[in-house]
Design a protein around this motif. Structure first.
Motif, PDB file in Angstrom:
ATOM      1  N   GLU A 124       0.715  -1.092   0.097  1.00  0.00           N
ATOM      2  CA  GLU A 124       0.087   0.091   0.147  1.00  0.00           C
ATOM      3  C   GLU A 124       0.904   1.342  -0.092  1.00  0.00           C
ATOM      4  O   GLU A 124       0.530   2.069  -0.845  1.00  0.00           O
ATOM      5  CB  GLU A 124      -1.299   0.117   1.102  1.00  0.00           C
ATOM      6  CG  GLU A 124      -2.085  -1.033   0.934  1.00  0.00           C
ATOM      7  CD  GLU A 124      -2.915  -0.860   2.323  1.00  0.00           C
ATOM      8  OE1 GLU A 124      -3.516   0.220   2.577  1.00  0.00           O
ATOM      9  OE2 GLU A 124      -3.245  -1.800   3.280  1.00  0.00           O
ATOM     10  N   GLN A 125       1.901   1.411   0.732  1.00  0.00           N
ATOM     11  CA  GLN A 125       2.806   2.560   0.948  1.00  0.00           C
ATOM     12  C   GLN A 125       3.406   2.665  -0.377  1.00  0.00           C
ATOM     13  O   GLN A 125       3.730   3.774  -0.891  1.00  0.00           O
ATOM     14  CB  GLN A 125       3.881   2.286   1.936  1.00  0.00           C
ATOM     15  CG  GLN A 125       3.275   2.279   3.491  1.00  0.00           C
ATOM     16  CD  GLN A 125       4.353   1.966   4.503  1.00  0.00           C
ATOM     17  OE1 GLN A 125       5.148   1.097   4.281  1.00  0.00           O
ATOM     18  NE2 GLN A 125       3.890   2.420   5.805  1.00  0.00           N
ATOM     19  N   GLY A 185       1.316   4.358  -2.536  1.00  0.00           N
ATOM     20  CA  GLY A 185       1.034   5.591  -2.228  1.00  0.00           C
ATOM     21  C   GLY A 185       2.106   6.803  -2.624  1.00  0.00           C
ATOM     22  O   GLY A 185       1.832   7.732  -2.903  1.00  0.00           O
ATOM     23  N   ILE A 224       2.491   6.760   3.363  1.00  0.00           N
ATOM     24  CA  ILE A 224       1.173   6.682   2.991  1.00  0.00           C
ATOM     25  C   ILE A 224       0.899   5.489   2.320  1.00  0.00           C
ATOM     26  O   ILE A 224       1.205   4.966   1.567  1.00  0.00           O
ATOM     27  CB  ILE A 224       0.944   7.710   1.707  1.00  0.00           C
ATOM     28  CG1 ILE A 224       1.375   9.127   2.034  1.00  0.00           C
ATOM     29  CG2 ILE A 224      -0.477   7.844   1.380  1.00  0.00           C
ATOM     30  CD1 ILE A 224       1.364  10.022   0.858  1.00  0.00           C
TER      31      ILE A 224
END
Length: 155
Positions: free
Chosen positions: A31-32, A35, A152
């Protein structure tokens, strides 16, 4: 300007049973990594350099795909690399508009090396979270201008 990235979350080292260089990103780490695509949307990027570890490469893959750029392994971004040699690379012509993905221990060693050379305003040791990044603008004056990008999503 260049960007120094600490690889995204890769789970607990002690829970990984294979070679550490092959430890992949966790679901949070993926996910990061995605991001970064949105977070770096307005930044011109010419090249992507990665530690030759799976977790660093995986951190840059979504950005590489979005920008149509290859990820180049760089041995001076590996966990046991020499900070003085990396410092020289970061001040070379290939560093402009480049993203460098490495490890926390390298970012800490690089900051300590820069401090020992009188460079002001370097990040303190341990200041870069997994999936975090530093924008470094060396052309803004006598010392680099730094801006931190938190991961993020955050952990």
């Amino acid at each position: 300007m260049l960007v120094l990235v600490r690889h995204s979350h890769a789970g607990e080292k002690k829970l990984w049973h294979g070679p550490d260089a092959e430890r992949p990103l966790s679901p949070l780490g993926h996910e990061q990594a995605h991001g970064f695509v949105a977070a770096l949307g307005g930044i011109e990027i010419a090249s992507l350099f990665s530690s030759p570890t799976t977790r660093c490469r995986q951190t840059l893959f979504p950005l590489a795909e979005a920008r149509g750029l290859p990820v180049h392994d760089h041995p001076l971004l590996a966990p046991d690399a020499s900070p003085d040699e990396l410092f020289a690379v970061l001040h070379g012509p290939d560093a402009d508009r480049a993203i460098f993905c490495t490890h926390g221990e390298i970012l800490n060693a690089l900051a300590e090396f820069a401090r020992s050379r009188g460079v002001p305003d370097v990040p303190p040791s341990g200041a870069t979270a997994k999936g975090g990044a530093w924008f470094v603008d060396c052309g803004a004056g006598p010392s680099p201008t730094l801006r931190y990008l938190a991961p993020i999503p955050a952990r």
